[in-house]
Design a protein around this motif. Structure first.
Motif, short mmCIF file in Angstrom:
data_model
loop_
_atom_site.label_atom_id
_atom_site.label_comp_id
_atom_site.label_asym_id
_atom_site.label_seq_id
_atom_site.Cartn_x
_atom_site.Cartn_y
_atom_site.Cartn_z
N ASN A 240 0.82 -1.21 0.00
CA ASN A 240 0.00 0.00 0.00
C ASN A 240 0.85 1.26 0.00
O ASN A 240 0.31 2.35 0.08
CB ASN A 240 -0.94 0.01 1.21
CG ASN A 240 -1.98 -1.07 1.13
OD1 ASN A 240 -2.40 -1.43 0.03
ND2 ASN A 240 -2.39 -1.59 2.26
N GLU B 35 -5.96 6.00 -6.42
CA GLU B 35 -6.20 4.56 -6.50
C GLU B 35 -6.74 4.19 -7.87
O GLU B 35 -7.44 4.97 -8.50
CB GLU B 35 -7.22 4.14 -5.43
CG GLU B 35 -6.73 4.38 -4.01
CD GLU B 35 -5.52 3.52 -3.66
OE1 GLU B 35 -5.49 2.34 -4.09
OE2 GLU B 35 -4.63 4.02 -2.97
N GLU B 36 -6.42 2.98 -8.32
CA GLU B 36 -6.92 2.52 -9.61
C GLU B 36 -8.42 2.29 -9.53
O GLU B 36 -8.94 1.81 -8.53
CB GLU B 36 -6.24 1.21 -10.01
CG GLU B 36 -4.81 1.39 -10.45
CD GLU B 36 -4.25 0.12 -11.05
OE1 GLU B 36 -5.03 -0.64 -11.65
OE2 GLU B 36 -3.05 -0.11 -10.90
N GLN B 37 -9.11 2.63 -10.61
CA GLN B 37 -10.54 2.42 -10.67
C GLN B 37 -10.82 0.97 -11.06
O GLN B 37 -10.11 0.41 -11.88
CB GLN B 37 -11.18 3.35 -11.72
CG GLN B 37 -11.01 4.81 -11.41
CD GLN B 37 -11.74 5.22 -10.14
OE1 GLN B 37 -12.84 4.78 -9.91
NE2 GLN B 37 -11.10 6.04 -9.33
N PRO B 38 -11.83 0.36 -10.49
CA PRO B 38 -12.16 -1.02 -10.88
C PRO B 38 -12.64 -1.06 -12.33
O PRO B 38 -13.32 -0.16 -12.80
CB PRO B 38 -13.26 -1.43 -9.92
CG PRO B 38 -13.79 -0.17 -9.35
CD PRO B 38 -12.69 0.86 -9.43
N ALA B 39 -12.26 -2.10 -13.04
CA ALA B 39 -12.64 -2.24 -14.45
C ALA B 39 -14.09 -2.68 -14.56
O ALA B 39 -14.59 -3.44 -13.74
CB ALA B 39 -11.74 -3.27 -15.13
N THR C 70 -16.99 -0.82 -14.50
CA THR C 70 -17.99 -0.23 -13.61
C THR C 70 -19.23 0.18 -14.40
O THR C 70 -19.17 0.39 -15.60
CB THR C 70 -17.42 0.99 -12.87
OG1 THR C 70 -17.04 1.97 -13.84
CG2 THR C 70 -16.23 0.62 -12.02
#
Length: 51
Positions: free
Chosen positions: A5, A13-17, A19
Motif C-alpha cells: 500500500n 487509487e486505480e478504478q475497478p474495471a 464499472t
C-alpha cells in the motif's frame, strides 16, 4: 520488504474495471456519425437549393 500500500507519489487509487458508470462509447460514436451525416446532408441540400 516494501508495503504493497506504499504510495510515495500520491497517485490516485486505480478504478475497478467494468464499472456501471463507464461511458458508453458505442452510443457516443453512433451519435457522432449521425451528426456528421446530418451536416453533410444539410450541406448538399443547401447547395442544391441555392445554386
Amino acid at each position: 520488504m516494501e508495503d504493497s500500500n506504499h504510495n510515495p507519489m500520491k497517485h490516485p487509487e486505480e478504478q475497478p474495471a467494468g464499472t456501471d458508470d463507464a461511458p458508453r462509447f458505442g452510443r457516443l460514436l453512433i451519435i457522432l456519425v449521425a451528426a456528421v451525416l446530418f451536416v453533410m446532408a444539410l450541406t448538399f441540400v443547401s447547395e442544391w437549393l441555392y445554386t
